[in-house]
Design an enzyme around this catalytic site. Sequence first.
Site, short mmCIF file in Angstrom:
data_model
loop_
_atom_site.label_atom_id
_atom_site.label_comp_id
_atom_site.label_asym_id
_atom_site.label_seq_id
_atom_site.Cartn_x
_atom_site.Cartn_y
_atom_site.Cartn_z
N GLU A 1 4.45 -5.34 7.48
CA GLU A 1 3.72 -4.26 8.16
C GLU A 1 4.16 -4.02 9.60
O GLU A 1 4.14 -2.88 10.06
CB GLU A 1 2.21 -4.55 8.12
N GLU B 1 -0.76 -9.26 -0.53
CA GLU B 1 -2.19 -9.47 -0.22
C GLU B 1 -3.03 -9.49 -1.50
O GLU B 1 -3.97 -10.27 -1.62
CB GLU B 1 -2.67 -8.37 0.75
N ALA C 1 0.87 -1.17 0.00
CA ALA C 1 0.00 0.00 0.00
C ALA C 1 0.91 1.22 0.00
O ALA C 1 2.04 1.16 0.47
CB ALA C 1 -0.87 -0.01 1.24
N GLY D 1 0.49 -4.97 0.92
CA GLY D 1 -0.69 -5.02 0.04
C GLY D 1 -0.43 -5.70 -1.29
O GLY D 1 -1.37 -6.20 -1.92
#
Length: 260
Positions: free
Chosen positions: A135, A115, A66, A112
Amino acid sequence: MQYNNIISDFSDGITTITINRPTKLNALNKATIFELHAALKMAESDFDTKVIILTGSGEKAFVAGADISEFAHFDEELGRLLSKEGHDLLFDFVENLTTPVIAAVNGFALGGGLELAMSAHFRLASSNARMGLPEVSLGLIPGYGGTQRLAQLIGKGRALELIMTASMIDAEKALEYGLVNYVVSQEELVPKCIELAHKIKSNSSLAISAAIKAVNANYRDGVNGFDVEISEFGTCFGTEDFKEGTTAFLEKRNSKFPGK
Ligand code: COA
């Protein structure tokens, strides 16, 4: 539709969506998530698209996570919203598409990025790919489904080790863990995905959609996957694809599925 952060190409039954922010290692900012949602929705509703391939542009990254610059100042409420919106627009959305989605992991797939790859129905990696959920090194946990899907795919102990150490694994380790199905060179990555996509699209697209729903049902709370299988199995009997598939078998010829 005009996109700024992705490229969507259609050819021979396959829509290839490329995340295209190479100078930011294809990090997922809000605009990219919205564009991916729009492109995926369009591909899902396009009768001619039988398989979707997701990849990243450049030779370095699939998606490096992200976009950290967009949420560095968020508070708790905005954090929850960021996660919820991501689940709804992209990660759960991809997993529940009834058009098969293959992730071509062509480099870093972090946070992300991993993911997103894990939301796809299965994954291939290039030999230079590196994967992880780093993270906790940012004071966060994976918020786009990583705590759930990584444990589902590689087992709880391996997932927790990877998450707690914030480390990356290489493509060979990912293959050993079952996180990816194949490791090939970067040049061979999209061609190998296309080869698999052609195999997939020679089968009944309706039956494939039903299979995705039945397999996914195992991972949904309060849903009995066997019941979903029974129901989807029955539904297949009402399709023209079923008539064609069984007739072609009995007539000793290849099926030509109408997708109806
Ligand atoms: N969010 C925002 N920008 C990112 C990003 C992310 N997740 N990952 C990379 N970028 C940007 C960098 O800020 C840099 O931009 P700049 O040139 O404007 O400074 C550019 O992409 C290139 O990255 P850089 O770090 O210089 O490349 P590198 O080869 O030295 O390192 C990584 C590659 C992937 C190891 C490193 O970029 C990284 O650790 N990224 C963050 C991974 C992460 O924590 N993801 C989870 C987010 S929740």
